[in-house]
Design a protein around this motif. Sequence first.
Motif, PDB file in Angstrom:
ATOM      1  N   LYS A  18       1.500 -40.693   5.543  1.00 39.83           N
ATOM      2  CA  LYS A  18       0.965 -40.538   6.895  1.00 39.83           C
ATOM      3  C   LYS A  18      -0.269 -41.413   7.130  1.00 39.83           C
ATOM      4  N   SER A  19      -0.977 -41.763   6.070  1.00 37.35           N
ATOM      5  CA  SER A  19      -2.219 -42.524   6.234  1.00 37.35           C
ATOM      6  C   SER A  19      -1.988 -43.982   6.594  1.00 37.35           C
ATOM      7  N   GLY A  20      -0.791 -44.486   6.312  1.00 38.82           N
ATOM      8  CA  GLY A  20      -0.518 -45.882   6.614  1.00 38.82           C
ATOM      9  C   GLY A  20      -0.861 -46.822   5.466  1.00 38.82           C
TER      10      GLY A  20
ATOM     11  N   SER B 224       6.489 -50.621   4.635  1.00 42.50           N
ATOM     12  CA  SER B 224       6.176 -50.672   6.057  1.00 42.50           C
ATOM     13  C   SER B 224       7.437 -50.804   6.887  1.00 42.50           C
TER      14      SER B 224
ATOM     15  N   VAL C  12      -7.919 -41.997  17.677  1.00 39.34           N
ATOM     16  CA  VAL C  12      -7.821 -42.614  16.353  1.00 39.34           C
ATOM     17  C   VAL C  12      -8.367 -41.618  15.338  1.00 39.34           C
TER      18      VAL C  12
ATOM     19  N   GLU D 204      -9.897 -41.720  11.471  1.00 46.17           N
ATOM     20  CA  GLU D 204     -10.358 -42.546  10.360  1.00 46.17           C
ATOM     21  C   GLU D 204     -10.064 -41.817   9.059  1.00 46.17           C
TER      22      GLU D 204
ATOM     23  N   ASN E 222      -6.530 -45.098  12.144  1.00 43.19           N
ATOM     24  CA  ASN E 222      -5.116 -44.916  12.462  1.00 43.19           C
ATOM     25  C   ASN E 222      -4.975 -44.454  13.905  1.00 43.19           C
ATOM     26  N   GLU E 223      -4.253 -45.228  14.714  1.00 42.14           N
ATOM     27  CA  GLU E 223      -4.022 -44.840  16.103  1.00 42.14           C
ATOM     28  C   GLU E 223      -2.972 -43.734  16.117  1.00 42.14           C
TER      29      GLU E 223
END
Length: 162
Positions: free
Chosen positions: A15-17, A36, A121, A123, A129-130
């Motif tokens: 989930k954090s990217g 990705s 967002v 952080e 993260n949007e």
Amino acid sequence: MDIKEIQNLIKFVAKSGASEVKLEMDDIKITIKTGSEDKGESTTILQQIPVNNPIAQAPPVAEVQATVPAAAPAAAPADDNSKYVTIKSPIIGTFYRKPAPDKPVFVEVGSTIKEGDVLCVIEAMKLFNEIESEISGKIVKILVDDASPVEFDQPLFLVDPS
């Protein structure tokens, strides 16, 4: 570190990217890689370093693959808000209503949103993260103050989908 903690770590990283996270502790090495192009799928590799202990240990897990489903909005508690949809935090971090201190907020109470609009967002580990809307509707309530810490699955917004 037990399997539940590892599963929670996998969910958090997905989930954090982040594309890759390595964690080394006394007798365990964990590497989590997320693709990705394969949104939501992550691969975890665990390596247990042998310790000279006479205590019997479980055999090391060579590779664990897990698919983490995308966070979907869930219905609010069944009270006067039951007709609204709750948008929840997909990650742990710090909630911000605007992209920068000198910029306007993403949404206000009463704002009409559509699927894909950025709502805020979060952080996490120095990454911003949007958080995008997964539904269309009107913002009824903002449940978190700006610059506040948020937990995974914590309600952020109430949306009227009608």
